[in-house]
Design an enzyme around this catalytic site. Structure first.
Site: not given
Length: 134
Positions: A56, A101
């Site tokens: 992840e 972001e």
């Protein structure tokens, strides 16, 4: 939660830079679209927490990490999120996967960002907030 609903195991990564800034991502998808959160996600079938965290973190931030100690676990809706300290050992910081972001933030920026519910309170309870700078 009824017995028929299952809880989804997830992991989250707490990664600090040398200045004590915390890595956050702005979520690109629900839940929490547009809000800032720790990078992380679901533990896939056959993975342990460490493998899920490495995957992840790479998918969402571009960084290669080594998982460290377990800091705490939270339950948010049907998600059970185990959060771990991490150390970056490679890669280049870049938002990816469902992150719009990714950036390191100090205490002042952390306080000003729109965050997922209870993130600030939970990190304060665990004593893992980003550092403040004069």
């Amino acid at each position: 939660m009824s017995g028929s609903e299952r809880r989804v195991p997830c992991v989250g990564g707490l990664l600090f830079d040398a200045r004590g800034r915390l890595l956050l991502i702005r979520r690109g998808h629900d839940p929490g679209r547009g809000l800032w959160s720790l990078p992380g996600g679901r533990v896939e079938s056959g993975e342990d927490d460490a493998a899920a965290l490495v995957r992840e973190m790479a998918e969402e931030t571009g960084l290669v990490v080594v998982p460290g100690r377990h800091v705490g676990t939270v339950v948010r809706g049907g998600y059970v999120i185990a959060d771990y300290l991490c150390e970056a050992v490679g890669g280049e910081l870049a938002a990816g996967d469902d992150a719009d972001e990714a950036k390191f933030v100090d205490a002042a920026e952390f306080a000003a960002l729109p965050k997922v519910d209870l993130l600030a309170e939970t990190l304060a309870e665990w004593a893992v907030l980003p550092r403040a700078f004069p």
